[in-house]
Design a protein around this motif. Structure first.
Motif, mmCIF file in Angstrom:
data_model
loop_
_atom_site.group_PDB
_atom_site.id
_atom_site.type_symbol
_atom_site.label_atom_id
_atom_site.label_comp_id
_atom_site.label_asym_id
_atom_site.label_seq_id
_atom_site.Cartn_x
_atom_site.Cartn_y
_atom_site.Cartn_z
ATOM 1 N N UNK A 51 0.835 -1.196 0.000
ATOM 2 C CA UNK A 51 0.000 0.000 0.000
ATOM 3 C C UNK A 51 0.870 1.247 0.000
ATOM 4 N N UNK A 55 -3.754 4.048 -0.937
ATOM 5 C CA UNK A 55 -4.187 3.534 -2.220
ATOM 6 C C UNK A 55 -4.883 2.192 -2.047
ATOM 7 N N UNK A 56 -5.383 1.671 -3.137
ATOM 8 C CA UNK A 56 -6.132 0.405 -3.089
ATOM 9 C C UNK A 56 -5.233 -0.807 -2.918
ATOM 10 N N UNK A 103 -4.866 6.733 15.262
ATOM 11 C CA UNK A 103 -5.722 6.665 14.073
ATOM 12 C C UNK A 103 -6.502 5.355 14.069
ATOM 13 N N UNK A 150 -8.600 2.905 11.252
ATOM 14 C CA UNK A 150 -8.866 2.621 9.852
ATOM 15 C C UNK A 150 -9.749 1.381 9.762
ATOM 16 N N UNK A 174 -10.534 -1.825 7.010
ATOM 17 C CA UNK A 174 -10.124 -2.509 5.788
ATOM 18 C C UNK A 174 -11.115 -3.622 5.492
ATOM 19 N N UNK A 216 -8.441 -1.549 0.163
ATOM 20 C CA UNK A 216 -7.447 -0.722 0.831
ATOM 21 C C UNK A 216 -7.956 -0.242 2.166
ATOM 22 N N UNK A 217 -7.194 0.619 2.778
ATOM 23 C CA UNK A 217 -7.564 1.137 4.092
ATOM 24 C C UNK A 217 -8.412 2.387 3.964
ATOM 25 N N UNK A 242 -9.779 5.570 6.062
ATOM 26 C CA UNK A 242 -9.563 6.366 7.263
ATOM 27 C C UNK A 242 -10.882 6.611 7.982
ATOM 28 N N UNK A 290 -9.121 10.318 13.664
ATOM 29 C CA UNK A 290 -7.780 10.601 14.161
ATOM 30 C C UNK A 290 -7.885 11.371 15.469
ATOM 31 N N UNK A 331 -8.228 -1.435 11.955
ATOM 32 C CA UNK A 331 -6.822 -1.250 12.305
ATOM 33 C C UNK A 331 -6.638 0.061 13.048
#
Lengths: 113, 115
Positions: free
Chosen positions: A91, A104-105, B33, B35, B37, B42-43, B45, B48, B91
């Protein structure tokens, strides 16, 4: 909106060869950081390399180097001498001074023996 | 030294129940933070914290999601009335400070499954 793009959903590389993983970003900020993380199948996120937007030299960490082209807004990761253990998701991420971090993905790298 | 820890590592819950996810950051890290997934993604957000305050809550997907941090350390992410689309790995990461120069250290994540 700040956007980060990894155009390669999957990549294959032969063991011991080098591979480049692409990353482009879109920002009007002058100060930002660029990160690459590795996520193996175990799920943990492992920090690999960091590049600051004001750094003039490309960052390197062992077999990892970051090809930073600020004008093109690209921050490609180069892995030299690929190893089987490099197979993972990778990533790219950008962090701005307002602490807005975007990922990013991801690119799934498979190293072939 | 100890890294970021999260608990539980896995949580299975029924739709409609509330869940609490916990994050223990690295000692001395002021920024924290959260996140999300989703499988194969992807992650994303979520939120925060700088110290105990959360200046940026824009990433929380709905008002069912809330988070707090006490004593500048432990943080809890709460999801009320869970839905199946909440199933994901959550996460947590911490860093020494705010700004573009600080690497984020990630915890192992909590895998949430809503049935």
């Amino acid at each position: 909106a700040q956007k980060i793009t990894q155009t390669q959903p999957g990549m294959f590389v032969q063991e011991k060869e080098a591979v480049t993983l692409d990353c482009t970003y879109d920002t009007s900020d002058q100060s930002y950081g660029l990160f690459w993380y590795k996520q193996p199948s175990s799920g943990e996120m492992i920090f690999l390399i960091y590049q600051g937007s004001y750094d003039e030299q490309n960052a390197t960490e062992g077999r990892y180097s970051l090809n930073f082209q600020k004008a093109r807004k690209s921050a490609n990761l180069v892995i030299s001498a690929s190893q089987l253990g490099d197979s993972a998701m990778y990533f790219c991420a950008t962090l701005y001074n307002n602490n807005d971090m975007r990922f990013g993905a991801g690119t799934r790298l498979t190293v072939k023996p | 030294g100890a890294g970021v820890s999260q608990s539980p590592s896995n949580k299975v819950t029924e739709k409609g129940k509330d869940v609490e996810l916990r994050c223990d950051p690295i000692s001395g890290h002021t920024a924290l933070y959260w996140y999300r997934q989703s499988l194969g993604q992807g992650l994303e957000f979520l939120i925060y914290f700088q110290g105990n305050s959360a200046p940026d809550k824009s990433g929380l997907p709905s008002d069912r999601f809330s988070a707090e941090r006490t004593g500048g350390s432990v943080s809890t992410l709460t999801i009320q009335r869970t839905q199946q689309e909440d199933s994901a790995v959550y996460l947590c990461a911490s860093s020494l400070g705010r700004g573009a120069l600080y690497e984020q250290y990630f915890g192992p994540g909590t895998r949430l499954t809503v049935t």
